[in-house]
Write an enzyme that holds these catalytic residues in place. Sequence first.
Site, mmCIF file in Angstrom:
data_model
loop_
_atom_site.group_PDB
_atom_site.id
_atom_site.type_symbol
_atom_site.label_atom_id
_atom_site.label_comp_id
_atom_site.label_asym_id
_atom_site.label_seq_id
_atom_site.Cartn_x
_atom_site.Cartn_y
_atom_site.Cartn_z
ATOM 1 N N LYS A 115 0.827 -1.358 0.245
ATOM 2 C CA LYS A 115 0.176 -0.264 -0.073
ATOM 3 C C LYS A 115 1.211 1.361 0.101
ATOM 4 C CE LYS A 115 -4.834 -1.553 1.508
ATOM 5 N NZ LYS A 115 -5.748 -1.597 2.155
ATOM 6 N N LYS A 197 -3.166 -10.350 -6.180
ATOM 7 C CA LYS A 197 -4.410 -10.577 -6.047
ATOM 8 C C LYS A 197 -6.315 -9.371 -6.885
ATOM 9 C CE LYS A 197 -5.839 -8.342 -1.655
ATOM 10 N NZ LYS A 197 -7.006 -7.709 -0.778
ATOM 11 N N LYS A 200 -10.704 -5.015 -4.310
ATOM 12 C CA LYS A 200 -11.523 -3.797 -4.283
ATOM 13 C C LYS A 200 -11.541 -1.948 -4.743
ATOM 14 C CE LYS A 200 -13.023 -4.080 0.381
ATOM 15 N NZ LYS A 200 -12.272 -3.838 1.406
#
Length: 333
Positions: A115, A197, A200
């Site tokens: 992230k 992965k 969302k």
Amino acid sequence: MFGDRKVTFSGVQPSGNLTIGNYLGAIRNFKEYSEQYKTFYCVVDEHAVTVRQTPADLRRRTYETLALYMACGLDPEKNTLYVQSMVHEHAELAWILNCFTMFGELSRMTQFKDKSARHADNINAGLFTYPVLMAADILLYQTDVVPVGVDQVQHVELCRDIANRFNQIHPDTFTVPEAVMPKSGKKIMSLADPEKKMSKSDENQNAVVYILDDRDTIIRKFKRAVTDSGSEIRQDPQKAGVSNLITIYSCFTGKTAEEIEREFSGRGYGDFKLAVGEATADALAPVQAEYRRLLADKAMLEAQMKKGAEEASYYARRTLSKVQKKLGFVQIR
Ligand code: AQP
């Protein structure tokens, strides 16, 4: 433990529209604990703000995520369903646990590395200490079992380390939890890049199938899914795209990988992708219909948020007060 019942806790961030990864890896599995466990399922909005959110979107998605929990079969009479920011003990315990978590441990977290690479302009301290808040979420309820997808297992492992460290200094404070993953579906991959992965917050809408996508959109996205230049439908580490589609088809139909390979033997990717799209759309249709019905009743959702927060607070307060006492914080009643 609550009497003779074990405790389950899990959460989902309202940080985007939920995907079939969130569904297969986590939410769909929550229900199996409802009967025999004391269950806490949380909409973890405080986690979501580690990445910049538009307030109106965050608010809307908080209602949506709660409605989706219920649409996936979580009965609010049997499960404590609530919103994290409405139970202030989560943030308070997180502060204390920060003091029992090492800088080096947090630096090794894969999600932090991913992230912070994706949000290089906003590598805030919350992104770094995210796993500590998650540990607080779990430990507040003396949780035994945490159903998650594989990407969250590292965080549950850290939570165990934090609990053990705290318990060593202050014995018998926390139950040490265990992560549990579904046999199939613990890591659903992106349709555009099967090495990555499905998330969302992926900006590529074609990479992700959302739980609430309509039938045509679902089928179109699967038709475009990246596979490989071959034509054989078989599970193989060299065929990440096809293997991912086999997993999704297996999760939605209950068929084994071998059965699927036999079913599509000698048939092309086109047929297979269409079948995966149709099976996904068929399986999601009842969830979508129930979701729409629940979402239309905002007053019911708000009443549920209030009731869930009251229930959760009762248990959270007990653990927090125990921790504060053990640490030597003065408590005046
Ligand atoms: N692709 C996936 N396959 C299987 N399980 C998954 N989960 C997430 N993606 C997959 C599981 O869903 C639960 C809720 O996840 P989260 O909302 O806490 O955040 P996340 O793990 O960071 O999920 P996303 O979708 O990737 O969110 P963003 O894009 O906001 O970071 C967890 O149990 C997770 O394992």
